[in-house]
Motif scaffolding. Structure first.
Motif, PDB file in Angstrom:
ATOM      1  N   ILE A  31       0.844  -1.201   0.000  1.00 54.57           N
ATOM      2  CA  ILE A  31       0.000   0.000   0.000  1.00 54.57           C
ATOM      3  C   ILE A  31       0.878   1.251   0.000  1.00 54.57           C
ATOM      4  O   ILE A  31       0.663   2.201  -0.750  1.00 54.57           O
TER       5      ILE A  31
ATOM      6  N   MET B  74      -6.944  11.874   0.564  1.00 55.66           N
ATOM      7  CA  MET B  74      -6.543  10.916   1.588  1.00 55.66           C
ATOM      8  C   MET B  74      -7.429   9.661   1.559  1.00 55.66           C
ATOM      9  O   MET B  74      -8.627   9.746   1.298  1.00 55.66           O
TER      10      MET B  74
ATOM     11  N   ILE C 126      -4.482  -0.866   9.881  1.00 51.91           N
ATOM     12  CA  ILE C 126      -4.302  -0.064  11.108  1.00 51.91           C
ATOM     13  C   ILE C 126      -3.307  -0.787  12.033  1.00 51.91           C
ATOM     14  O   ILE C 126      -3.411  -2.007  12.230  1.00 51.91           O
TER      15      ILE C 126
ATOM     16  N   GLN D 216      -1.836   2.656  16.647  1.00 53.44           N
ATOM     17  CA  GLN D 216      -2.878   3.520  16.086  1.00 53.44           C
ATOM     18  C   GLN D 216      -4.252   3.074  16.582  1.00 53.44           C
ATOM     19  O   GLN D 216      -5.106   3.888  16.929  1.00 53.44           O
TER      20      GLN D 216
ATOM     21  N   PRO E 115       5.373  11.588  15.004  1.00 53.29           N
ATOM     22  CA  PRO E 115       6.194  12.212  13.958  1.00 53.29           C
ATOM     23  C   PRO E 115       5.440  12.343  12.636  1.00 53.29           C
ATOM     24  O   PRO E 115       4.367  11.759  12.467  1.00 53.29           O
ATOM     25  N   ALA E 116       6.043  13.088  11.726  1.00 51.72           N
ATOM     26  CA  ALA E 116       5.436  13.290  10.406  1.00 51.72           C
ATOM     27  C   ALA E 116       5.121  11.933   9.779  1.00 51.72           C
ATOM     28  O   ALA E 116       5.953  11.013   9.810  1.00 51.72           O
TER      29      ALA E 116
ATOM     30  N   GLY F 159       0.439   8.877  10.773  1.00 54.52           N
ATOM     31  CA  GLY F 159      -0.971   8.516  10.621  1.00 54.52           C
ATOM     32  C   GLY F 159      -1.907   9.283  11.530  1.00 54.52           C
ATOM     33  O   GLY F 159      -3.037   8.849  11.742  1.00 54.52           O
TER      34      GLY F 159
ATOM     35  N   GLU G 265      -3.138  18.957  13.580  1.00 55.44           N
ATOM     36  CA  GLU G 265      -2.002  19.883  13.499  1.00 55.44           C
ATOM     37  C   GLU G 265      -1.975  20.739  14.760  1.00 55.44           C
ATOM     38  O   GLU G 265      -1.857  21.974  14.720  1.00 55.44           O
TER      39      GLU G 265
ATOM     40  N   TYR H 242       4.901   6.268   8.333  1.00 57.42           N
ATOM     41  CA  TYR H 242       4.476   5.401   7.222  1.00 57.42           C
ATOM     42  C   TYR H 242       4.612   6.065   5.862  1.00 57.42           C
ATOM     43  O   TYR H 242       4.638   5.402   4.854  1.00 57.42           O
TER      44      TYR H 242
ATOM     45  N   GLU I 216       0.395  15.370   1.252  1.00 56.44           N
ATOM     46  CA  GLU I 216       1.527  14.537   0.827  1.00 56.44           C
ATOM     47  C   GLU I 216       1.528  14.390  -0.684  1.00 56.44           C
ATOM     48  O   GLU I 216       0.493  14.529  -1.340  1.00 56.44           O
TER      49      GLU I 216
ATOM     50  N   ARG J 206       6.723  15.919   3.387  1.00 53.54           N
ATOM     51  CA  ARG J 206       5.516  15.729   2.563  1.00 53.54           C
ATOM     52  C   ARG J 206       5.743  14.670   1.488  1.00 53.54           C
ATOM     53  O   ARG J 206       4.825  14.236   0.824  1.00 53.54           O
TER      54      ARG J 206
END
Ligand SMILES: Nc1ncnc2c1ncn2[C@@H]1O[C@H](COP(=O)(O)OP(=O)(O)OP(=O)(O)O)[C@@H](O)[C@H]1O
Length: 745
Positions: free
Chosen positions: A194, A203, A210, A214, A231-232, A235, A528, A589, A698, A727
């Motif tokens: 994926i 998105m 999952i 998460q 972190p960026a 998810g 955010e 991810y 992204e 991104r």
């Protein structure tokens, strides 16, 4: 497992049976939908035949009949809507009914139950669960447990047992494409597969893969306030949306999408995430942005600076003489220290004497200053100022009434005597007008004492800023506070309301009771989260005091160096400690291993990030003599990457000004779009966008425009650059002219 395996054949048979059942239910629903449609047409016809045109002249009975028809038609519309949604769900299920299976033997049972997991429950006439919804309690084992001892929590308690099989499927158009048994976690082949795909649309859901950490956030029901730091690319946004779907399933009797609001960074992002819930078979929640909410609440009285204008100012006009003053202003007004002053000021403003005076009418006392003062200070002191003032206003109006009536009768007699009136209505109207004119001073006085002028309240705060520091015994640097005071008042006098000032005004408006609180909203999601100041959190809290909140952010992605939460400790005092929890996500991810490692180096503080081991090309660094040469190379690279099959390409600039420059160069040569406002819609494909509007988004390929010649030169812009680099999913190219930023040394 391959197609010739015996097990494959069994699975195909099962899939066939499941598809038959879905078809059956689909047809039944379609017939029902058609029936509702026919009924609705009939109702409309009956309405016309039986009621015809509605008029008050036909009497109240006709209006009552009409209202009954309308309410019936509304019910029909709701039923039709729900069958339409069901139809869409069945269509999705016909293509891919499930994605997982677990075989579970409950303790004390001898036989394992086969449980297939998909986006929705499928129950046949015998009440057998052919498919379990991914949000069902039992399905949590698919995400959380490995083969062996396992269990799950459900309303009846903890169910324990053994998991004997865990299988994953890729089913498309009703056919099994592949399947395999996984003994461990779901971060294996399917996830890798994926993540390595190109992204060309908005998105997507992550329901099939999952991860355990998460899942913990998605299903948490223990804490009222859940803060998620990750972190960026870990998810967070995906989790937020899956959590909403989970809550809608879990509490389907109690909450609807209208009870949930998500605060997104901007409209582009709102648009970008808008497909996830419908893909999961749910309606979208209410999506908004802080700016949108604030601008609506403050109305049109002020000329207001936009968020983008503030960011452009911060990034682009460093050389101007007033720059430092503005930065100091933003910084100061985002501090916890100032928030404490503001809270104290609200208490002060609520108790400030409003110089009540006796109110007389034609020599008679209507209400004394003492009585008004008592009403203001004693009776309702716990109510917010605005409500107390409203009560006072109503009280004076009530007390005026007998005087008004008496005087109006007197005037009527006088007017009658003039012989100019034959019509009683006119006489009454004119006498009331004359009484009101006589009472003009009283109305002015009422307005004076009950007025809540936000601008004056704000001005008062800054005119007396030092006084509040002294009252609170807070040490302060006189020259600094004096500068802030002067700067704020100068801007107010010039009718300039900066973004940071708007937040304060909004806070005052809410705290003084000028915005009604809502109990309609039961869940608030703040994405955010790093980019909101403690004061903004105070606003969220005041607005949605009784709601549950999920707050998701990454402190390393604070795009505005002077206006952010800085640390979650800064907001810990706002929420009760006992039902607040901070959960950390550790894995990323989105990006390849190479891009993640590179971006991580940009951060001075090492973050723990296990990352999914997906390899790709190393980030490219390309130096050029000037900006024109960069643009030429970007054009060439866009073409190359498009030819290679990458679908979304983001050219990320530092400012909107640069976005325009790059866009103007490219727009005649290739198909490209530019985002230059925070309320633009999201477009996939090839896009030029400033870094601070790209947060949360992204792209397959990220091309960072010019990190040289003074761009991203100071420490304050490190996190902005980090956000831009993170991104990228597969390819990251960084271009610079002249000298490259020392941040990348
Ligand atoms: N469990 C998962 N399975 C498959 N894909 C996932 C999973 N978790 C995250 N992703 C993918 O990783 C990418 C990043 O997810 P998302 O945007 O939700 O992360 P984020 O933490 O909000 O990122 P950022 O803070 O950088 O904006 C998305 O493409 C998402 O689909």
């Amino acid at each position: 497992m391959n197609r010739d395996d015996f097990e494959w054949k069994i699975e195909e048979e099962w899939l066939k049976d499941v598809l038959v059942e879905i078809h059956k239910q689909y047809d039944k629903n379609r017939d029902f939908k058609e029936k509702i449609k026919e009924d609705a047409i009939r109702t409309q016809k009956e309405l016309w035949d039986e009621i015809g045109s509605v008029s008050i002249a036909n009497g109240l009975d006709q209006i009552a009949d009409f209202m009954q028809f309308i309410s019936f038609m509304k019910t029909q519309k709701i039923s039709h809507e729900s069958t339409r949604r069901l139809q869409e769900k069945y269509e999705r299920m016909l293509s891919s009914p499930y994605f997982g299976r677990i075989d579970f033997i409950e303790k004390e049972d001898s036989k394992a139950e086969k449980c297939y997991i998909g986006i929705s429950n499928l129950i046949n006439d015998n009440i057998d669960f052919l498919i379990y919804d991914w949000r069902a309690p039992l399905s949590s084992m698919f995400y959380d447990c490995e083969i062996g001892e396992a269990g799950y929590t459900c309303p009846e308690g903890i169910i324990e047992g053994e998991l004997t099989l865990k299988r994953q499927y890729k089913i498309n158009n009703g056919k099994i494409e592949y399947m395999f048994d996984s003994n461990l976690k779901i971060d294996d082949e399917i996830l890798q597969n994926i993540l390595s795909k190109s992204t060309d649309s908005k998105m997507k859901t992550i329901v099939t893969t999952i991860q355990r950490e998460q899942n913990r956030v998605i299903r948490d029901e223990e804490y009222k306030i859940l803060i998620v730091q990750g972190p960026a690319g870990s998810g967070k946004t995906s989790i937020a949306l899956h959590r909403i779907a989970y809550l809608l399933y879990r509490y389907r009797e109690k909450i609807t999408p209208q009870n949930i609001v998500i605060f997104s960074p901007n409209e582009i992002f709102n648009d970008y995430i808008s497909n996830v819930l419908p893909e999961l078979g749910e309606d979208n929640m209410y999506q908004t942005t802080f700016k949108e909410y604030m601008h609506k609440a403050l109305g049109n009285e002020f000329s207001k600076e936009d968020y983008c204008e503030m960011m452009e100012y911060i990034l682009d006009v460093k050389e101007t003489p007033n720059y430092q003053n503005r930065i100091d202003n933003i910084r100061y007004k985002s501090t916890v220290e100032f928030m404490n002053i503001l809270k104290y000021y609200v208490l002060y403003a609520e108790r400030k004497n409003r110089d009540f005076r006796d109110i007389f009418f034609r020599g008679q006392l209507i209400v004394s200053a003492d009585a008004l003062e008592e009403l203001f200070f004693q009776e309702d002191i716990k109510l917010p100022l605005k409500r107390r003032l409203k009560k006072i206003k109503n009280r004076i109006f009530f007390l005026m009434e007998p005087y008004k009536k008496h005087r109006s009768e007197e005037i009527m007699e006088e007017l009658k005597g003039t012989g100019n009136y034959i019509n009683h209505v006119e006489l009454l109207r004119d006498s009331i007008t004359l009484v009101n004119e006589e009472m003009a001073d009283i109305y002015n006085e009422i307005n004076r004492i009950t007025e809540l002028n936000l601008e004056n309240i704000y001005r008062d705060l800054f005119e007396n800023l030092e006084f509040f520091y002294r009252s609170l015994n807070i040490e302060y640097a006189e020259d600094k506070i004096e500068k802030i005071r002067r700067y704020t008042l100068e801007n107010l006098n010039a009718n300039r309301l900066y973004y940071e000032d708007q937040i304060i005004l909004l806070y005052l408006k809410i705290a003084l009771g000028d915005i009604p609180k809502t109990s309609e909203i039961k869940y608030v999601i703040i994405d955010e989260a790093q980019d909101y100041t403690p004061l903004q959190y105070e606003i969220f809290y005041q607005l949605f005091e009784s709601a549950n909140m999920t707050i998701l952010g990454d402190l390393n992605q604070s795009i505005n160096p002077f206006m952010n939460v800085e640390n979650y400790n800064n907001i810990s005092h706002i929420f009760s400690q006992s039902n607040t929890c901070i959960m950390n996500l550790t894995k990323s991810y989105r990006s390849t291993k190479e891009i993640t490692e590179f971006s991580r180096k940009l951060l001075n503080n090492e973050i723990i990030d296990e990352g999914i081991q997906r390899s790709g090309e190393r980030p490219l660094f390309l130096g050029f003599p000037d900006e024109e040469a960069i643009k030429e190379r970007i054009l060439e690279d866009i073409r190359t990457y498009k030819d290679k099959g990458y679908k979304s390409i983001g050219i990320i600039t530092r400012t909107i000004k640069e976005t325009s420059e790059v866009y103007n160069f490219l727009k005649e040569k290739i198909h490209i779009k530019a985002i230059r406002k925070d309320d633009d819609g999201y477009v996939s494909d090839t896009l030029v966008i400033p870094a601070y509007l790209a947060k949360g988004l992204e792209f397959d390929v990220v091309l960072i425009y010019n990190v040289g010649n003074g761009n991203y030169y100071c420490e304050e812009e490190r996190l902005l650059l980090y956000t831009a680099c993170t991104r990228a999913l597969h390819i990251l190219c960084i271009y610079y002219s002249g000298e490259c930023t020392p941040l990348l040394n």
